[in-house]
Design a protein around this motif. Structure first.
Motif, PDB file in Angstrom:
ATOM      1  N   ALA A  28       7.552  -7.558   9.757  1.00 13.97           N
ATOM      2  CA  ALA A  28       8.919  -6.557   9.625  1.00 13.97           C
ATOM      3  C   ALA A  28      10.058  -7.248   9.166  1.00 13.97           C
ATOM      4  CB  ALA A  28       8.935  -5.852  11.112  1.00 13.97           C
ATOM      5  N   GLY A  29      10.279  -8.388   9.944  1.00 13.88           N
ATOM      6  CA  GLY A  29      11.609  -9.332   9.700  1.00 13.88           C
ATOM      7  C   GLY A  29      11.705  -9.380   8.026  1.00 13.88           C
ATOM      8  N   PRO A  30      10.529 -10.141   7.556  1.00 14.94           N
ATOM      9  CA  PRO A  30      10.913 -10.372   5.992  1.00 14.94           C
ATOM     10  C   PRO A  30      10.841  -9.009   5.201  1.00 14.94           C
ATOM     11  CG  PRO A  30       8.994 -11.723   6.883  1.00 14.94           C
ATOM     12  CD  PRO A  30       9.565 -10.946   8.139  1.00 14.94           C
ATOM     13  N   LEU A  31      10.297  -8.035   5.562  1.00 15.32           N
ATOM     14  CA  LEU A  31      10.459  -6.757   5.005  1.00 15.32           C
ATOM     15  C   LEU A  31      12.016  -6.266   5.038  1.00 15.32           C
ATOM     16  CD1 LEU A  31       9.046  -4.547   3.216  1.00 15.32           C
ATOM     17  CD2 LEU A  31       8.702  -3.561   5.557  1.00 15.32           C
ATOM     18  N   LEU A  32      12.396  -6.354   6.327  1.00 14.35           N
ATOM     19  CA  LEU A  32      13.838  -5.789   6.228  1.00 14.35           C
ATOM     20  C   LEU A  32      14.837  -6.732   5.583  1.00 14.35           C
ATOM     21  CD1 LEU A  32      15.763  -3.763   7.890  1.00 14.35           C
ATOM     22  CD2 LEU A  32      15.741  -5.210   9.820  1.00 14.35           C
ATOM     23  N   ALA A  33      14.521  -8.148   5.833  1.00 10.86           N
ATOM     24  CA  ALA A  33      15.540  -8.865   5.076  1.00 10.86           C
ATOM     25  C   ALA A  33      15.420  -8.825   3.792  1.00 10.86           C
ATOM     26  CB  ALA A  33      15.054 -10.506   5.397  1.00 10.86           C
ATOM     27  N   SER A  34      14.328  -8.313   3.150  1.00  7.41           N
ATOM     28  CA  SER A  34      14.074  -8.332   1.402  1.00  7.41           C
ATOM     29  C   SER A  34      14.867  -7.012   0.930  1.00  7.41           C
ATOM     30  CB  SER A  34      12.946  -8.068   1.147  1.00  7.41           C
ATOM     31  OG  SER A  34      12.187  -7.022   1.772  1.00  7.41           O
ATOM     32  N   SER A  35      15.422  -5.980   2.059  1.00  5.33           N
ATOM     33  CA  SER A  35      15.954  -4.666   1.420  1.00  5.33           C
ATOM     34  C   SER A  35      17.388  -4.829   1.153  1.00  5.33           C
ATOM     35  CB  SER A  35      15.621  -3.760   2.655  1.00  5.33           C
ATOM     36  OG  SER A  35      16.567  -4.068   3.921  1.00  5.33           O
ATOM     37  N   GLY A  36      18.034  -6.176   1.413  1.00  4.98           N
ATOM     38  CA  GLY A  36      19.402  -6.091   1.154  1.00  4.98           C
ATOM     39  C   GLY A  36      20.271  -7.129   2.313  1.00  4.98           C
TER      40      GLY A  36
END
Length: 90
Positions: A28-36
């Motif tokens: 979840a963390g890497p996915l959220l961070a990759s969103s902007g």
């Protein structure tokens, strides 16, 4: 090996993506961070899910340098209401 799939929910201007998979809470963390440029995240969960999963997700997000506020509501259908959403907002 990829343990998840991104599924797009086609709702026109309100379209969004969902990550569906196995053992993907720590992702979840890497996915959220990759969103902007994300600096803060609110996690809203119920008492049952909180005990099982919320802290693992929060840790994954904070490990990306994103501040997390975790809000827990009572489990059950009564919490799925405008009144509960308003209380959390306030």
């Amino acid at each position: 090996m990829k343990l998840y799939e991104i599924v797009r929910v086609p709702l026109g201007a309100r379209s969004y993506e969902i990550e569906v998979g196995t053992d993907n809470l720590e992702h979840a963390g890497p996915l959220l961070a990759s969103s902007g440029n994300v600096t803060h995240c609110e996690i809203l969960t119920d008492e049952n899910v909180n005990a099982l999963y919320a802290h693992k997700v929060a840790e994954s997000i904070t490990n990306q340098g994103i501040d997390v506020d975790l809000r827990v509501v009572a489990a059950g259908e009564p919490s799925k209401s405008v009144a509960t959403a308003e209380a959390v907002w306030e």
